[in-house]
Design a protein around this motif. Structure first.
Motif, short mmCIF file in Angstrom:
data_model
loop_
_atom_site.label_atom_id
_atom_site.label_comp_id
_atom_site.label_asym_id
_atom_site.label_seq_id
_atom_site.Cartn_x
_atom_site.Cartn_y
_atom_site.Cartn_z
N GLN A 53 0.82 -1.21 0.00
CA GLN A 53 0.00 0.00 0.00
C GLN A 53 0.85 1.26 0.00
O GLN A 53 0.52 2.25 -0.67
CB GLN A 53 -0.94 0.00 1.21
CG GLN A 53 -2.07 -1.02 1.11
CD GLN A 53 -2.85 -1.17 2.41
OE1 GLN A 53 -2.37 -0.78 3.49
NE2 GLN A 53 -4.04 -1.73 2.32
N ALA A 112 0.83 4.20 -2.62
CA ALA A 112 0.50 5.56 -2.17
C ALA A 112 1.55 6.57 -2.62
O ALA A 112 1.22 7.71 -2.99
CB ALA A 112 0.37 5.59 -0.66
N ASP A 165 1.91 8.80 -6.14
CA ASP A 165 1.21 10.07 -6.38
C ASP A 165 0.39 10.00 -7.67
O ASP A 165 0.27 10.99 -8.40
CB ASP A 165 2.21 11.24 -6.44
CG ASP A 165 1.53 12.59 -6.31
OD1 ASP A 165 0.47 12.66 -5.65
OD2 ASP A 165 2.02 13.57 -6.90
N ASN A 166 -0.18 8.82 -7.92
CA ASN A 166 -0.96 8.61 -9.15
C ASN A 166 -2.33 8.05 -8.74
O ASN A 166 -2.47 6.85 -8.50
CB ASN A 166 -0.23 7.65 -10.09
CG ASN A 166 -0.90 7.50 -11.44
OD1 ASN A 166 -2.13 7.40 -11.53
ND2 ASN A 166 -0.10 7.46 -12.49
N ALA A 167 -3.33 8.91 -8.66
CA ALA A 167 -4.65 8.52 -8.16
C ALA A 167 -5.33 7.49 -9.05
O ALA A 167 -6.04 6.60 -8.56
CB ALA A 167 -5.54 9.75 -8.02
N HIS A 168 -5.12 7.58 -10.35
CA HIS A 168 -5.78 6.64 -11.27
C HIS A 168 -5.19 5.23 -11.14
O HIS A 168 -5.93 4.24 -11.16
CB HIS A 168 -5.66 7.14 -12.71
CG HIS A 168 -6.39 8.43 -12.96
ND1 HIS A 168 -7.77 8.48 -13.03
CD2 HIS A 168 -5.95 9.69 -13.11
CE1 HIS A 168 -8.15 9.73 -13.24
NE2 HIS A 168 -7.06 10.49 -13.28
N GLN A 220 -3.78 4.11 -8.42
CA GLN A 220 -4.24 3.64 -7.10
C GLN A 220 -5.65 3.09 -7.18
O GLN A 220 -5.97 2.07 -6.56
CB GLN A 220 -4.17 4.80 -6.10
CG GLN A 220 -2.74 5.21 -5.76
CD GLN A 220 -2.65 6.58 -5.14
OE1 GLN A 220 -3.67 7.21 -4.85
NE2 GLN A 220 -1.42 7.06 -4.94
N LYS A 221 -6.52 3.73 -7.96
CA LYS A 221 -7.91 3.27 -8.09
C LYS A 221 -7.97 1.90 -8.76
O LYS A 221 -8.79 1.05 -8.38
CB LYS A 221 -8.75 4.27 -8.88
CG LYS A 221 -10.22 3.87 -8.99
CD LYS A 221 -11.03 4.87 -9.78
CE LYS A 221 -12.51 4.46 -9.79
NZ LYS A 221 -12.76 3.12 -10.33
N TYR A 259 -7.10 -0.47 -6.12
CA TYR A 259 -8.13 -0.43 -5.07
C TYR A 259 -9.37 -1.22 -5.48
O TYR A 259 -10.00 -1.87 -4.65
CB TYR A 259 -8.50 1.03 -4.78
CG TYR A 259 -9.53 1.19 -3.67
CD1 TYR A 259 -9.14 1.19 -2.34
CD2 TYR A 259 -10.89 1.34 -3.97
CE1 TYR A 259 -10.06 1.33 -1.32
CE2 TYR A 259 -11.82 1.48 -2.95
CZ TYR A 259 -11.41 1.48 -1.63
OH TYR A 259 -12.33 1.61 -0.64
#
Length: 223
Positions: free
Chosen positions: A140, A144, A147-150, A152-153, A156
């Protein structure tokens, strides 16, 4: 103004979600076992609505299967294991490249502290859930610190099955030591800022996990 903070109890469906999820991970609900919503509602003296909502979330995560209005615990197959781990190899090898490239010194120190905590937990013979949680934290943190939200999704969305397979993957002798050793090899290349070798080591780690899970499931599955 008062500094007193009031914690609102989680909605029933969230409570049932966590309860059923944990019972699956703990093996209290066995793969393929039917979950009777009516019986659960009677047992806890609630309507079926929060249970149905919990089931809906767990079905989305892949941990429950709904067929003809009947609810069953997901049964892992070798095909599922391979497909999920192929996804992880692609996503997490890229994640470790990014983290190796951009993570700050403090972020790297945080990953290393997690590895040290894992080693201490193994030496102190902590329960499996504690060590599994620390192993999960290692992955994780790498995710984290991309720094790449897409990205991470994408990972997830697989979290339920990833955790389920991680629990199954811990079966066997010296699993804690073996996984920690693999994690330390990955981190050694992260610390050296060697993106290519860190990615290769992550893929190798997940390949070994796949092979072990196949061995765990093989007695009950057709290869």
């Amino acid at each position: 103004m008062s500094d007193l903070s009031i914690e609102k109890q989680a909605p029933y469906y969230i409570q049932f979600y966590h309860m059923i999820r944990q019972m699956i991970f703990d093996g209290k609900y066995q793969p393929g076992e039917r979950i009777n919503e009516t019986q659960l509602a009677k047992e806890y003296n609630v309507s079926k609505s929060p249970i149905r909502e919990a089931v809906r979330i767990l079905e989305k995560e892949g941990l429950l299967i709904v067929e003809n209005s009947k609810v069953f615990v997901y049964e892992p197959t070798l095909k599922d294991v391979k497909e999920i781990y192929y996804c992880r190899m692609a996503l997490e090898s890229f994640a470790v490249r990014l983290t190796t490239k951009i993570a700050s010194g403090e972020e790297l120190a945080q990953i290393e502290r997690t590895l040290d905590e894992t080693e201490a937990a193994i030496r102190m013979k902590k329960d499996d859930n504690t060590i599994i949680t620390l192993n999960e934290k290692f992955h994780q943190l790498i995710l984290a610190f991309t720094d790449n939200a897409h990205l991470q999704k994408q990972v997830y969305d697989l979290k339920g099955l990833i955790h389920y397979f991680r629990v199954l993957n811990f079966k066997g002798d010296r699993r804690g030591d073996d996984i920690l050793e693999q994690h330390r090899r990955i981190f050694a290349y992260i610390k050296q800022r060697d993106e290519e070798k860190a990615a290769q080591e992550m893929i190798h780690h997940l390949e070994l996990d796949t092979e072990h899970l196949v061995e765990v499931l093989a007695p009950d599955e057709e290869k």
